[in-house]
Write a protein that holds these residues in place. Structure first.
Motif, PDB file in Angstrom:
ATOM      1  N   ARG A 164       0.752  -1.194   0.013  1.00  0.00           N
ATOM      2  CA  ARG A 164       0.198   0.054   0.149  1.00  0.00           C
ATOM      3  C   ARG A 164       0.726   1.383  -0.086  1.00  0.00           C
ATOM      4  NH1 ARG A 164      -5.800  -0.867   1.157  1.00  0.00           N
ATOM      5  NH2 ARG A 164      -5.694   1.512   1.085  1.00  0.00           N
ATOM      6  N   ALA A 215      -7.923   2.257  -2.989  1.00  0.00           N
ATOM      7  CA  ALA A 215      -6.699   1.494  -2.765  1.00  0.00           C
ATOM      8  C   ALA A 215      -5.396   1.613  -3.613  1.00  0.00           C
ATOM      9  CB  ALA A 215      -7.083   0.039  -2.487  1.00  0.00           C
ATOM     10  N   CYS A 232     -10.627   0.208  -6.923  1.00  0.00           N
ATOM     11  CA  CYS A 232     -11.853   1.011  -6.323  1.00  0.00           C
ATOM     12  C   CYS A 232     -12.774   0.051  -6.699  1.00  0.00           C
ATOM     13  CB  CYS A 232     -11.922   2.219  -6.777  1.00  0.00           C
ATOM     14  SG  CYS A 232     -11.994   2.589  -8.474  1.00  0.00           S
ATOM     15  N   TRP A 277      -6.684  -7.291  -2.880  1.00  0.00           N
ATOM     16  CA  TRP A 277      -7.548  -6.067  -2.083  1.00  0.00           C
ATOM     17  C   TRP A 277      -9.071  -6.278  -2.478  1.00  0.00           C
ATOM     18  CZ3 TRP A 277     -10.767  -2.694  -4.647  1.00  0.00           C
ATOM     19  CH2 TRP A 277     -11.365  -1.689  -3.920  1.00  0.00           C
ATOM     20  N   SER A 281     -12.015  -7.202   0.154  1.00  0.00           N
ATOM     21  CA  SER A 281     -13.049  -6.377   0.183  1.00  0.00           C
ATOM     22  C   SER A 281     -14.317  -6.855  -0.168  1.00  0.00           C
ATOM     23  CB  SER A 281     -12.963  -5.148  -0.735  1.00  0.00           C
ATOM     24  OG  SER A 281     -11.718  -4.291  -0.309  1.00  0.00           O
TER      25      SER A 281
END
Length: 319
Positions: A164, A215, A232, A277, A281
C-alpha cells in the motif's frame, strides 16, 4: 421479408427492451460474471429509457412484418476529448441478425453526421463475432477492451513486491500518473489525450492519498518504487455503465510502471495487489480495461485471467 428501418421513437422502447434483454442473456452464457439483472425486459427498458432521455439522443429501429428485429441508440458526450461525437453505450444496440445493424447505422448515422457529430464510438459485446464483424464492415476499428475475471487470488510470482502506498510515496505517484498518457502518446497508440504535469498530480495526491474509497499500491524493486496501481469499486468508473457494470465488482482502475523497469514483473505484482484487495473487500469479480494498441496492457491483462466482455469500436467520418 423486407426490412423497414426508421428513426427510433419513445414508443419503440418496450419492444427494443425485449431485444436487449435477449442479447444480454446470450452474452451471459459467454460471460456469466455480468449482471443477471438485465436479462429482465423491464430492467432493459429502464436502461434504454435513460439513454433515450439523454440530451440529443437519437437512433434507429428495424422491423420485419411489424416485429422489431433491431435497434441502435446513441447520445453525445460533452468532453472535448472525444471530438464532435456520438456514443452507443452497452445498452444502445441489439439485433436478431447482425447484418441488420448495417442498415440501422445507415439511418442513425445520417442524422448524427448532419448534426456535425462525426466521431462515432460503439460498445459491442465481445462474444458476438458476427456483430463485431458487421461493425468492422461499417468502417469501425477496435480501440478499447473491457474485461473481467473472478475475484480469486493469483499465485504469487515473486521477484517484485507491491505494498500500500503511503504519503512518502507521493512524489513517485505523481510522476507515475504521467507514464500511462505518455506511453499512449507513442506508437502504435498515438493518443491525442492531454498529459498533465507533475505539479498538478502532486496537488491531487496531497488531497487524495488518504481517500478510503481508493486503494493505492506501489511496486518496489531493490527498495525503489517502480510502478503504481489503483483499485476501487467499479461504480467509480465513468466508462463501465449499464449492462457493462457487473454487480459487486472491484476495478483495476490504473496501473503504470517506469519505462526502465518494464518487463520485470511489476505489472503482475500490482495486479496481484489489486486483486487481493478486491478479494479482501468482498467483491465477486475484478474488471479492468485497456487500449488495444497499448501493446503492454493488451498482453499483460489477458495473461492474468482478464477475459474480454465488451469492445469499444471507433470511426471518424470523413477520413
Amino acid at each position: 421479408m423486407s426490412l423497414e428501418v426508421r428513426p427510433l421513437e419513445a414508443a419503440d422502447l418496450a419492444g427494443c427492451g425485449v431485444l436487449l434483454a435477449d442479447r444480454h442473456r446470450r452474452h451471459r452464457l459467454a460471460q456469466p460474471l455480468l449482471s443477471p439483472r438485465f436479462e429482465d425486459a423491464d430492467a432493459a427498458v429502464a436502461e434504454l429509457t435513460a439513454v433515450h432521455e439523454t440530451e440529443d439522443a437519437s437512433g434507429a429501429v428495424a422491423f420485419r412484418a411489424g416485429v422489431p428485429v433491431g435497434f441502435l441508440l446513441g447520445a453525445p458526450k460533452t468532453s472535448p476529448l472525444w471530438g464532435p461525437n456520438v456514443w452507443v453505450e452497452a445498452a444502445g444496440q441489439a439485433v436478431t441478425d447482425a447484418e441488420v445493424m448495417r442498415d440501422l447505422y445507415a439511418v442513425a448515422a445520417t442524422r448524427w453526421v448532419d448534426e456535425g457529430r462525426t466521431a462515432h464510438y460503439v460498445i459491442v459485446p465481445s462474444h458476438d463475432e458476427d456483430l463485431v464483424r458487421a461493425w468492422f464492415r461499417l468502417g469501425f476499428g477496435q480501440q478499447h477492451a473491457h474485461a473481467i475475471r473472478p475475484a480469486e487470488r493469483l499465485a504469487p510470482a515473486g521477484g517484485v513486491s507491491a505494498r500500500r502506498a503511503t504519503r512518502a510515496d507521493i512524489p513517485d505517484l505523481a510522476r507515475l500518473d504521467l507514464e500511462l498518457p505518455l506511453h499512449h502518446g507513442l506508437a502504435p497508440t498515438f493518443s491525442a489525450g492531454r498529459v498533465g504535469t507533475v505539479e498538478e498530480s502532486l496537488a491531487d495526491w496531497e488531497d487524495d492519498i488518504g481517500n478510503p474509497e481508493y486503494a493505492t499500491f506501489v511496486a518496489e524493486r531493490d527498495g525503489k518504487v517502480i510502478g503504481s496501481a489503483i483499485g476501487c469499486a467499479l461504480e467509480k468508473s465513468s466508462s463501465h455503465l449499464s449492462l457493462a457494470l457487473p454487480d459487486n465488482a472491484g476495478f483495476l482502475a490504473y496501473a503504470a510502471v517506469y519505462p526502465h523497469a518494464r518487463g520485470a514483473g511489476a505489472g503482475r505484482a500490482l495486479a496481484e495487489a489489486v486483486i487481493d484487495w478486491s478479494v479482501d473487500s468482498g467483491f465477486d469479480s475484478v474488471v479492468t480495461d485497456w487500449r488495444v494498441t497499448n501493446l503492454l496492457s493488451s498482453r499483460t491483462w489477458p495473461r492474468l485471467g482478464f477475459a474480454e466482455t465488451f469492445l469499444r469500436l471507433h470511426r471518424t467520418v470523413g477520413y
